[in-house]
Enzyme design. Structure first.
Site, mmCIF file in Angstrom:
data_model
loop_
_atom_site.group_PDB
_atom_site.id
_atom_site.type_symbol
_atom_site.label_atom_id
_atom_site.label_comp_id
_atom_site.label_asym_id
_atom_site.label_seq_id
_atom_site.Cartn_x
_atom_site.Cartn_y
_atom_site.Cartn_z
ATOM 1 N N LYS A 163 0.830 -1.208 0.000
ATOM 2 C CA LYS A 163 0.000 0.000 0.000
ATOM 3 C C LYS A 163 0.865 1.260 0.000
ATOM 4 O O LYS A 163 0.659 2.174 -0.792
ATOM 5 C CB LYS A 163 -0.943 0.002 1.201
ATOM 6 C CG LYS A 163 -1.883 1.194 1.235
ATOM 7 C CD LYS A 163 -2.765 1.202 2.482
ATOM 8 C CE LYS A 163 -3.781 0.110 2.465
ATOM 9 N NZ LYS A 163 -4.751 0.217 3.585
ATOM 10 N N GLU A 171 10.215 -5.898 3.968
ATOM 11 C CA GLU A 171 10.448 -7.206 3.342
ATOM 12 C C GLU A 171 10.004 -7.208 1.881
ATOM 13 O O GLU A 171 10.720 -7.701 0.992
ATOM 14 C CB GLU A 171 9.689 -8.305 4.094
ATOM 15 C CG GLU A 171 10.048 -8.422 5.557
ATOM 16 C CD GLU A 171 9.064 -7.704 6.460
ATOM 17 O OE1 GLU A 171 8.800 -8.213 7.552
ATOM 18 O OE2 GLU A 171 8.552 -6.636 6.041
ATOM 19 N N GLY A 215 -5.324 -5.013 5.553
ATOM 20 C CA GLY A 215 -4.532 -5.946 4.764
ATOM 21 C C GLY A 215 -5.061 -7.363 4.779
ATOM 22 O O GLY A 215 -5.124 -8.034 3.743
ATOM 23 N N ARG A 216 -5.483 -7.841 5.945
ATOM 24 C CA ARG A 216 -5.947 -9.222 6.046
ATOM 25 C C ARG A 216 -7.329 -9.422 5.439
ATOM 26 O O ARG A 216 -7.785 -10.553 5.305
ATOM 27 C CB ARG A 216 -5.921 -9.676 7.503
ATOM 28 C CG ARG A 216 -6.693 -8.809 8.470
ATOM 29 C CD ARG A 216 -6.376 -9.174 9.915
ATOM 30 N NE ARG A 216 -7.019 -8.304 10.900
ATOM 31 C CZ ARG A 216 -6.523 -7.143 11.308
ATOM 32 N NH1 ARG A 216 -5.396 -6.695 10.780
ATOM 33 N NH2 ARG A 216 -7.142 -6.429 12.227
ATOM 34 N N GLU A 254 -4.692 -11.887 14.101
ATOM 35 C CA GLU A 254 -4.266 -10.494 14.007
ATOM 36 C C GLU A 254 -5.401 -9.549 14.377
ATOM 37 O O GLU A 254 -5.169 -8.465 14.910
ATOM 38 C CB GLU A 254 -3.756 -10.188 12.593
ATOM 39 C CG GLU A 254 -2.996 -8.881 12.483
ATOM 40 C CD GLU A 254 -2.305 -8.713 11.141
ATOM 41 O OE1 GLU A 254 -1.068 -8.834 11.080
ATOM 42 O OE2 GLU A 254 -3.013 -8.467 10.137
ATOM 43 N N HIS A 279 -3.556 -38.191 11.113
ATOM 44 C CA HIS A 279 -2.295 -38.898 11.344
ATOM 45 C C HIS A 279 -1.239 -37.956 11.907
ATOM 46 O O HIS A 279 -0.053 -38.270 11.876
ATOM 47 C CB HIS A 279 -1.809 -39.539 10.035
ATOM 48 C CG HIS A 279 -2.725 -40.609 9.532
ATOM 49 N ND1 HIS A 279 -2.590 -41.937 9.881
ATOM 50 C CD2 HIS A 279 -3.817 -40.546 8.730
ATOM 51 C CE1 HIS A 279 -3.544 -42.640 9.297
ATOM 52 N NE2 HIS A 279 -4.306 -41.815 8.600
ATOM 53 N N LYS A 338 -11.153 -44.223 13.417
ATOM 54 C CA LYS A 338 -10.980 -45.189 12.324
ATOM 55 C C LYS A 338 -12.121 -46.206 12.320
ATOM 56 O O LYS A 338 -12.639 -46.583 11.268
ATOM 57 C CB LYS A 338 -9.639 -45.909 12.474
ATOM 58 C CG LYS A 338 -8.422 -45.027 12.251
ATOM 59 C CD LYS A 338 -7.146 -45.836 12.434
ATOM 60 C CE LYS A 338 -5.905 -44.972 12.249
ATOM 61 N NZ LYS A 338 -4.653 -45.740 12.470
#
Length: 583
Positions: free
Chosen positions: A251, A257, A311-312, A398, A429, A531
């Site tokens: 934005k 990063e 953002g999310r 968040e 599993h 199971k």
């Protein structure tokens, strides 16, 4: 503590698209649910009478086993809600109809309806940043009116969507080519957090959808999020700079990063094709046109979004729509937007007892703040949803990972959920044993009627998807009901092994952990019950499909879901020829 999610007819028409439409939207509102249960003034919700009433109600609930609650057919029937091809069964929640009435009273005390309306009306409910919260506007139809600061924002949204449609069609048709004249068939989307997790989830869900496969033929979409150079290497391995388009999502165009990764890919392109190639091979999703141009990207190739989009919650903005449209075409992505809008309308109009996002939010509050269960397992029995849990981890954690109220008052109660998950049957599993016998963890079981990629093997008792769904139907009952000591003794289980059965060998590391915790690290018999029940479901599916035998021997909830599953998939032949995936 289980939710049964079941999707039926519309999923058959638009499998991945319809699925992600609902789950993105409904769970994004879970991120809103705790905030809306905060009083408008500095008075905390825990000071209200409905909250205190629920606190007193907990002891009553703890006296009742889910096995007994599940035997009440009227209760189970009342705890099934359906909307637009989605069936929610929350009868395995540790709650009664009285509990739900008390939760509705809590919602009233928190002025829930008023706060939903304030969000849709564009009021600045994000008071700390003085912003509206209008991700619903991102999927509104052209003729809708949703205001922020007195201005209808829907025309702005559609201006960007129309630009994305035109640009993506230009790229996909080959009208726009790279610096050397080659068609740009590969896309790398650079972003982090909400600029990555939501779009990746949708992309993963669409990769096995037949319509989307056809639309994406000959194209690749990759994501680069981590600043770790290994992620850079993985994102460009096998790609040719001449045929690659990079979408930089930031934005402000200052995210550390993301911008380092963007500069790295800019260097990759410049080294191979020259600095002037950047304008042909890189575009941006940003509001900072000055920095976009300074970076070397033509500002005309920047796609906007707004400060009223968190953002999310941004997958329905250019953040997600641009890379997904480049891969699958705008028409596919538009179906996703329309489905999300359908849920938006459901959320604002349905009464509490029929409102799926409201029910989910209230039950989460019940589990976390009253029953003391801080975690939630997200268990989609669909490999297409393998990136769903990571996305929801951000959306939920968040949003609600806070210990103070909107007014800055420390919360004297638990809020926020710890989310994790894995597609079934892989999770069975992995970590189901802990859920069966270690800790109480509320679970969202998510199942689908028809697979995107049906597989039949002639001579097999059930299809591959029926085998998957046998586990989907069995595991919730294993968790909710279990077995009594009397049942175990009838099965000739030694009395000293009734509390826990021992197994011989585990990895030493796991043993050390158990020794320190003082727990038994050497058994997994909770999983074995699942199971066993899956075998019962498998036999029932085979008998019902091959011999048209009625469903017998299950509780009301499982019987209802099995009936709906068989009805919605009745077009599957009773003795199908071998069919393999179409990828």
């Amino acid at each position: 503590m289980l939710f049964g999610w079941f999707l039926r007819s519309l999923y058959c028409q638009l499998p991945a698209i319809h699925l992600i439409q609902f789950f993105y939207k409904s769970l994004s509102f879970l991120g809103f649910s705790f905030r809306i249960l905060q009083m408008a003034s500095s008075t905390l919700i825990c000071d209200t009478e409905p909250w205190k009433d629920l606190k007193n109600h907990v002891q009553e609930i703890k006296k009742t086993h889910l096995r007994d609650l599940m035997s009440d057919t009227d209760r189970c029937q009342s705890m099934m809600v359906e909307f637009d091809g989605i069936l929610l069964d929350y009868s395995r929640q540790n709650a009664t109809l009285k509990t739900m009435d008390k939760l509705y009273q809590l919602a009233e005390a928190a002025q829930l309806n008023n706060k939903i309306n304030r969000m849709y009306n564009g009021e600045k409910i994000n008071s700390t940043e003085n912003r509206s919260v209008l991700h619903v506007a991102l999927r509104a139809p052209r003729d809708a009116a949703i205001n922020s600061d007195g201005k209808n924002v829907v025309p702005e949204v559609w201006k960007v969507l129309d630009k994305i449609k035109e640009f993506s069609e230009t790229i996909r048709s080959g009208s726009w080519v790279g610096a050397t004249g080659k068609v740009l068939k590969d896309v790398v989307a650079v972003g982090i957090g909400g600029s990555f997790l939501g779009p990746l989830f949708v992309h993963t869900a669409l990769q096995t959808d037949l319509e989307a496969i056809e639309c994406a033929r000959g194209r690749q979409l990759r994501f680069l999020a981590n600043v770790d150079p290994i992620d850079v290497a993985k994102s460009i391995t096998g790609l040719n700079p001449e045929t690659t388009l990079v979408v930089v999502v930031s934005k402000t165009f200052t995210t550390a990063e993301t911008m380092l990764n963007a500069r790295t890919l800019r260097e990759w392109i410049s080294t191979a094709l020259g600095p002037s190639a950047v304008a042909k091979h890189m575009v941006a999703v940003s509001t900072n046109l000055t920095l976009v141009e300074k970076f070397g990207i033509d500002p005309n190739n920047a796609f906007a979004f707004w400060d009223w989009v968190g953002g999310r919650y941004s997958v329905c903005s250019a953040v997600g729509v641009l890379p997904l449209s480049l891969q699958y075409g705008f028409s596919v992505v538009e179906k996703f937007l329309k489905g999300a809008w359908s849920i938006d309308q459901h959320f604002i109009s349905a009464p509490y007892e029929k409102n799926i996002p409201v029910l989910l939010g209230l039950l989460s509050i019940w589990n976390v703040s009253f029953l003391g269960h801080p975690a939630r397992a997200i268990l989609p029995y669909s490999q297409a949803l393998e990136k769903f849990a990571p996305h929801i981890q951000q959306v939920s954690m968040e949003s609600n990972g806070k210990g103070v109220s909107i007014d800055g008052v420390p919360l004297p109660f638990e809020a926020g959920e710890i989310d994790f998950g894995e597609p079934g049957t892989n999770g069975q599993h992995s970590f189901y044993q802990l859920i069966h016998q270690g800790r109480v963890i509320p679970c969202d079981f998510i199942g689908v009627v028809k697979s995107q990629q049906p597989v039949y093997l002639k001579g097999e008792v059930v299809s591959n998807h029926d085998e998957l769904m046998s586990n989907f139907f069995a595991q919730p009952d294993a968790l909710a009901v279990g077995k009594t000591p009397e049942q175990l003794q009838k099965e000739n289980v030694a009395p000293h092994l009734i509390p826990h059965k021992l197994l011989a060998i585990y990895e030493h590391r796991i043993a050390v952990e158990g020794f320190i915790w003082g727990i038994n690290s050497f058994d997994q018999w909770g999983v074995e019950l699942g199971k066993s029940l899956a075998t019962q479901v498998r036999k029932q599916l085979h008998a019902s499909r091959m011999k048209r035998e009625p469903i017998e021997g299950f509780n009301f909830s499982t019987t209802t879901l099995l009936t709906r599953y068989l009805e919605a998939s009745s077009d599957i032949p009773s003795d199908p020829s071998t069919l393999l995936p179409r990828i």
